[in-house]
Scaffold this motif. Structure first.
Motif, PDB file in Angstrom:
ATOM      1  N   VAL A 230     -21.641  20.786  88.172  1.00 11.53           N
ATOM      2  CA  VAL A 230     -21.013  21.834  88.973  1.00 11.53           C
ATOM      3  C   VAL A 230     -21.654  23.171  88.618  1.00 11.53           C
ATOM      4  N   VAL A 231     -22.036  23.925  89.638  1.00  9.27           N
ATOM      5  CA  VAL A 231     -22.608  25.259  89.410  1.00  9.27           C
ATOM      6  C   VAL A 231     -21.462  26.231  89.141  1.00  9.27           C
ATOM      7  N   VAL A 232     -21.544  26.942  88.020  1.00  9.46           N
ATOM      8  CA  VAL A 232     -20.503  27.917  87.650  1.00  9.46           C
ATOM      9  C   VAL A 232     -21.118  29.308  87.700  1.00  9.46           C
ATOM     10  N   ASP A 233     -20.385  30.247  88.293  1.00  6.82           N
ATOM     11  CA  ASP A 233     -20.918  31.608  88.469  1.00  6.82           C
ATOM     12  C   ASP A 233     -19.998  32.631  87.806  1.00  6.82           C
ATOM     13  N   TYR A 234     -20.610  33.581  87.124  1.00  7.11           N
ATOM     14  CA  TYR A 234     -19.879  34.724  86.565  1.00  7.11           C
ATOM     15  C   TYR A 234     -20.551  35.990  87.097  1.00  7.11           C
ATOM     16  N   SER A 235     -19.760  36.991  87.457  1.00 11.22           N
ATOM     17  CA  SER A 235     -20.375  38.255  87.883  1.00 11.22           C
ATOM     18  C   SER A 235     -19.510  39.425  87.442  1.00 11.22           C
ATOM     19  N   ASP A 236     -20.150  40.563  87.272  1.00 12.31           N
ATOM     20  CA  ASP A 236     -19.446  41.767  86.828  1.00 12.31           C
ATOM     21  C   ASP A 236     -20.302  42.976  87.188  1.00 12.31           C
ATOM     22  N   ALA A 237     -19.734  44.160  87.070  1.00 13.03           N
ATOM     23  CA  ALA A 237     -20.488  45.385  87.324  1.00 13.03           C
ATOM     24  C   ALA A 237     -19.874  46.524  86.538  1.00 13.03           C
ATOM     25  N   ASP A 238     -20.732  47.462  86.128  1.00 13.12           N
ATOM     26  CA  ASP A 238     -20.175  48.679  85.521  1.00 13.12           C
ATOM     27  C   ASP A 238     -19.834  49.631  86.672  1.00 13.12           C
ATOM     28  N   PHE A 239     -19.163  50.703  86.363  1.00 18.79           N
ATOM     29  CA  PHE A 239     -18.794  51.642  87.427  1.00 18.79           C
ATOM     30  C   PHE A 239     -19.591  52.931  87.245  1.00 18.79           C
ATOM     31  N   ALA A 240     -20.430  53.238  88.228  1.00 16.41           N
ATOM     32  CA  ALA A 240     -21.232  54.474  88.221  1.00 16.41           C
ATOM     33  C   ALA A 240     -21.985  54.647  86.911  1.00 16.41           C
ATOM     34  N   GLY A 241     -22.612  53.574  86.462  1.00 16.50           N
ATOM     35  CA  GLY A 241     -23.256  53.588  85.140  1.00 16.50           C
ATOM     36  C   GLY A 241     -24.585  54.307  85.079  1.00 16.50           C
ATOM     37  N   CYS A 242     -25.272  54.450  86.227  1.00 15.00           N
ATOM     38  CA  CYS A 242     -26.591  55.097  86.227  1.00 15.00           C
ATOM     39  C   CYS A 242     -26.415  56.614  86.126  1.00 15.00           C
ATOM     40  N   VAL A 243     -27.014  57.216  85.098  1.00 11.75           N
ATOM     41  CA  VAL A 243     -26.830  58.659  84.882  1.00 11.75           C
ATOM     42  C   VAL A 243     -27.572  59.496  85.929  1.00 11.75           C
ATOM     43  N   ASP A 244     -28.560  58.885  86.622  1.00 11.19           N
ATOM     44  CA  ASP A 244     -29.347  59.643  87.604  1.00 11.19           C
ATOM     45  C   ASP A 244     -28.660  59.764  88.953  1.00 11.19           C
ATOM     46  N   ASP A 245     -28.142  58.647  89.472  1.00 15.46           N
ATOM     47  CA  ASP A 245     -27.569  58.689  90.824  1.00 15.46           C
ATOM     48  C   ASP A 245     -26.134  58.160  90.898  1.00 15.46           C
ATOM     49  N   LYS A 246     -25.535  57.883  89.723  1.00 19.63           N
ATOM     50  CA  LYS A 246     -24.138  57.408  89.642  1.00 19.63           C
ATOM     51  C   LYS A 246     -23.902  56.094  90.377  1.00 19.63           C
ATOM     52  N   LYS A 247     -24.969  55.303  90.539  1.00 17.63           N
ATOM     53  CA  LYS A 247     -24.795  53.984  91.152  1.00 17.63           C
ATOM     54  C   LYS A 247     -24.316  52.994  90.099  1.00 17.63           C
ATOM     55  N   SER A 248     -23.610  51.972  90.557  1.00 11.72           N
ATOM     56  CA  SER A 248     -23.150  50.917  89.650  1.00 11.72           C
ATOM     57  C   SER A 248     -24.261  49.885  89.468  1.00 11.72           C
ATOM     58  N   ALA A 257     -24.953  22.479  83.927  1.00  8.50           N
ATOM     59  CA  ALA A 257     -25.155  21.607  82.756  1.00  8.50           C
ATOM     60  C   ALA A 257     -25.238  22.419  81.465  1.00  8.50           C
ATOM     61  N   GLY A 258     -24.507  23.522  81.420  1.00 14.26           N
ATOM     62  CA  GLY A 258     -24.426  24.311  80.189  1.00 14.26           C
ATOM     63  C   GLY A 258     -25.510  25.343  80.004  1.00 14.26           C
ATOM     64  N   GLY A 259     -26.451  25.458  80.957  1.00 13.19           N
ATOM     65  CA  GLY A 259     -27.537  26.431  80.825  1.00 13.19           C
ATOM     66  C   GLY A 259     -27.669  27.283  82.072  1.00 13.19           C
ATOM     67  N   ALA A 260     -28.251  28.458  81.909  1.00 16.75           N
ATOM     68  CA  ALA A 260     -28.433  29.366  83.054  1.00 16.75           C
ATOM     69  C   ALA A 260     -29.515  28.842  83.998  1.00 16.75           C
ATOM     70  N   ILE A 261     -29.282  28.979  85.294  1.00 19.29           N
ATOM     71  CA  ILE A 261     -30.299  28.615  86.284  1.00 19.29           C
ATOM     72  C   ILE A 261     -30.699  29.820  87.141  1.00 19.29           C
ATOM     73  N   SER A 262     -29.877  30.889  87.097  1.00 14.15           N
ATOM     74  CA  SER A 262     -30.224  32.103  87.848  1.00 14.15           C
ATOM     75  C   SER A 262     -29.522  33.303  87.223  1.00 14.15           C
TER      76      SER A 262
END
Length: 262
Positions: A230-248, A257-262
């Protein structure tokens, strides 16, 4: 050149090795032959072919003229090898242990498959004269900030950074990150932003990544035997983390199978 026919060119009926068109012609030829044998190409990842026979399967990965085969059935594997050898001049190198700079470690008793780039990382460290450096425990830590404020302020600083192989080093790290080191994904993405106008702090950050690789070059991307793929996915983001343009900055990881594929 034939006298009186100087304006004429030569039409090739067969592609010559080394021409820019040769690799394309080779791919078209291989694709035609392998489809004839019942393989189907992966629509989203070219040069990966799969053939099914009931619940049995064979996967073929093509990289220019290197072929990697994996199968759930030894007879299907041998049949594929025989077919390829009858159509092309090929050499069977046996069980795969090294491909595209990636070492393959198999432990059948534990049912694990490990992918390592230790030899490649050693070469990269030597290339940038970091093979004797001391290791650091992390490539980047919480609180580290990168931005244009670290870029050169004077012409002297600009000239000083011209001699630094920054883009080459980031590219070398990126190849390891793409293949076997997903732990470098974030820092590689951040450092790649400053290739146009890098400062000394950006170069120091690259060297810190190389020092991290010095201490972790034995790390392997490991996959375990599993009856439930089964492919398991985790995702997250910081908020306005870029000091230049305040983009996240977003991040994700897909595992199988217990290892990263992407």
């Amino acid at each position: 050149v034939v006298e009186g026919k100087e304006h004429l060119g030569c039409k090739l009926k067969k592609s010559i090795y080394g021409l820019k068109q040769a690799s394309r012609q080779w791919y078209l030829k291989f694709d035609e032959v392998i489809r004839r044998f019942g393989f189907k190409e992966n629509a989203v990842d070219n040069c990966i072919y799969v053939k099914f026979k009931g619940s049995k399967f064979t996967i073929l990965v093509l990289y220019v003229d290197d072929i990697l085969l994996a199968s759930s059935d030894i007879n299907m594997l041998l049949e594929t090898k025989r077919f390829l050898s009858s159509n092309f001049d090929m050499k069977d190198l046996g069980e795969a242990s090294y491909v595209l700079g990636i070492e393959i470690h198999r432990d059948r008793s534990k049912g694990t498959l490990g992918l390592s780039q230790k030899a490649y990382i050693d070469r990269v460290l030597k290339r940038y004269n970091m093979h004797k450096c001391s290791a650091t425990p992390a490539p980047v830590v919480k609180g580290d900030k990168f931005g244009k404020f670290q870029s050169p302020k004077t012409q002297y600083e600009v000239d000083q950074m011209k001699a630094v192989p920054y883009a080459s080093a980031v590219g070398s790290i990126m190849y390891a990150q793409v293949c076997t080191r997903p732990d470098l994904a974030y820092v590689t993405g951040v450092l790649g932003r400053y290739q146009k106008n890098l400062g000394l702090d950006h170069w120091k950050a690259v060297k810190k990544v190389l020092r991290y690789l010095q201490g972790t070059k034995n790390y392997m991307l490991t996959y375990g035997k599993s009856d439930n793929l089964v492919v398991v996915d985790y995702s997250d983001a910081d908020f306005a983390g870029c000091v230049d343009d305040k983009k996240s900055t977003s991040g994700y990881i897909f595992t199988l199978a217990g290892g990263a594929i992407s």
